[in-house]
Scaffold this active site. Structure first.
Site, PDB file in Angstrom:
ATOM      1  N   ILE A 131       0.830  -1.204   0.000  1.00  0.00           N
ATOM      2  CA  ILE A 131       0.000   0.000   0.000  1.00  0.00           C
ATOM      3  C   ILE A 131       0.861   1.249   0.000  1.00  0.00           C
ATOM      4  O   ILE A 131       1.986   1.232   0.510  1.00  0.00           O
ATOM      5  CB  ILE A 131      -0.974  -0.031   1.207  1.00  0.00           C
ATOM      6  CG1 ILE A 131      -1.954   1.145   1.181  1.00  0.00           C
ATOM      7  CG2 ILE A 131      -0.243  -0.139   2.521  1.00  0.00           C
ATOM      8  CD1 ILE A 131      -3.099   1.058   2.190  1.00  0.00           C
ATOM      9  N   CYS A 132       0.319   2.309  -0.587  1.00  0.00           N
ATOM     10  CA  CYS A 132       0.927   3.638  -0.604  1.00  0.00           C
ATOM     11  C   CYS A 132       2.184   3.653  -1.473  1.00  0.00           C
ATOM     12  O   CYS A 132       2.106   3.423  -2.670  1.00  0.00           O
ATOM     13  CB  CYS A 132       1.213   4.094   0.833  1.00  0.00           C
ATOM     14  SG  CYS A 132       1.662   5.822   1.021  1.00  0.00           S
ATOM     15  N   ALA A 133       3.343   3.892  -0.889  1.00  0.00           N
ATOM     16  CA  ALA A 133       4.592   3.894  -1.647  1.00  0.00           C
ATOM     17  C   ALA A 133       5.154   2.480  -1.818  1.00  0.00           C
ATOM     18  O   ALA A 133       5.971   2.234  -2.708  1.00  0.00           O
ATOM     19  CB  ALA A 133       5.631   4.771  -0.952  1.00  0.00           C
ATOM     20  N   TYR A 154       0.304   5.316  -4.014  1.00  0.00           N
ATOM     21  CA  TYR A 154       0.209   6.726  -3.661  1.00  0.00           C
ATOM     22  C   TYR A 154       0.514   7.556  -4.909  1.00  0.00           C
ATOM     23  O   TYR A 154       1.475   7.265  -5.615  1.00  0.00           O
ATOM     24  CB  TYR A 154       1.180   7.063  -2.530  1.00  0.00           C
ATOM     25  CG  TYR A 154       0.929   8.428  -1.955  1.00  0.00           C
ATOM     26  CD1 TYR A 154      -0.125   8.639  -1.072  1.00  0.00           C
ATOM     27  CD2 TYR A 154       1.724   9.507  -2.319  1.00  0.00           C
ATOM     28  CE1 TYR A 154      -0.378   9.894  -0.553  1.00  0.00           C
ATOM     29  CE2 TYR A 154       1.476  10.767  -1.801  1.00  0.00           C
ATOM     30  CZ  TYR A 154       0.426  10.949  -0.921  1.00  0.00           C
ATOM     31  OH  TYR A 154       0.166  12.193  -0.410  1.00  0.00           O
ATOM     32  N   GLY A 194      -2.886  -0.905  -2.511  1.00  0.00           N
ATOM     33  CA  GLY A 194      -3.740   0.160  -1.993  1.00  0.00           C
ATOM     34  C   GLY A 194      -3.069   1.498  -2.216  1.00  0.00           C
ATOM     35  O   GLY A 194      -1.851   1.578  -2.351  1.00  0.00           O
TER      36      GLY A 194
END
Length: 179
Positions: A99-101, A120, A146
């Protein structure tokens, strides 16, 4: 066993929401401290992990999860243990959540080439051959991604859905009052 790898600079919401929701789904989860059992998040929250990365067992895994955050993502990517787990999971077709980075870690390994993913905003450039959607959550095969802290609940529920089915994820969604 589900291992959630946590390194200094991790995004607290992404890591702890995932652990909480997976445990509520009655899955066996271990928070794995990369290099230290006490890990400090990107926003100054320290977490005592269940085990150290040196205490993990490759043969034990059912899924690995990589929370984002900076510099947490960079610290995860530098870890030989995390790299070994990613390789092991890929070779055996085991699910990986990022998720994210953190999807950038998988992208740098070429694991997201021609896969539908999210991350992200701004990190999609690290995965130029991926099909970036910008959605809250995406699943392509055994890779679940995510987009960030605000989508951590959706991401966690997608992990539950993958492991225990849609019905279990929806029951859990209702139980925590997440719309």
């Amino acid at each position: 066993m589900i291992y959630v790898f946590i390194a200094d600079g991790f995004e607290e919401i992404e890591a702890l929401t995932v652990v909480d929701i997976l445990r509520r789904a009655e899955l066996t989860v271990q928070m794995v401290g990369v290099s230290s059992k006490t890990v400090r998040g990107a926003h100054g929250i320290s977490v005592l992990c269940d085990i150290l990365d040196s205490q993990t067992d490759l043969a034990d895994i059912e899924m690995i999860v990589l929370p984002g955050g900076m510099p947490g993502t960079l610290n995860l990517e530098k870890s030989p243990v995390v790299q070994a787990f990613i390789q092991y999971a890929v070779e055996r077709g085991l699910p990986i959540g990022a998720i994210c980075a953190a999807p950038s870690i998988l992208g740098h390994l070429g694991l997201l080439d021609h896969k539908t993913i999210t991350c992200y905003p701004g990190f999609e450039s690290q995965m130029p051959l991926a099909n970036y959607t910008g959605s809250a959550c995406e699943q392509d095969g055994n890779i679940i991604t995510g987009s960030g802290a605000g989508t951590a609940m959706e991401f966690a529920l997608k992990l539950v859905e993958h492991l225990k089915g849609k019905e279990r994820a929806e029951l859990l969604r209702a139980a925590v009052g997440y719309q």
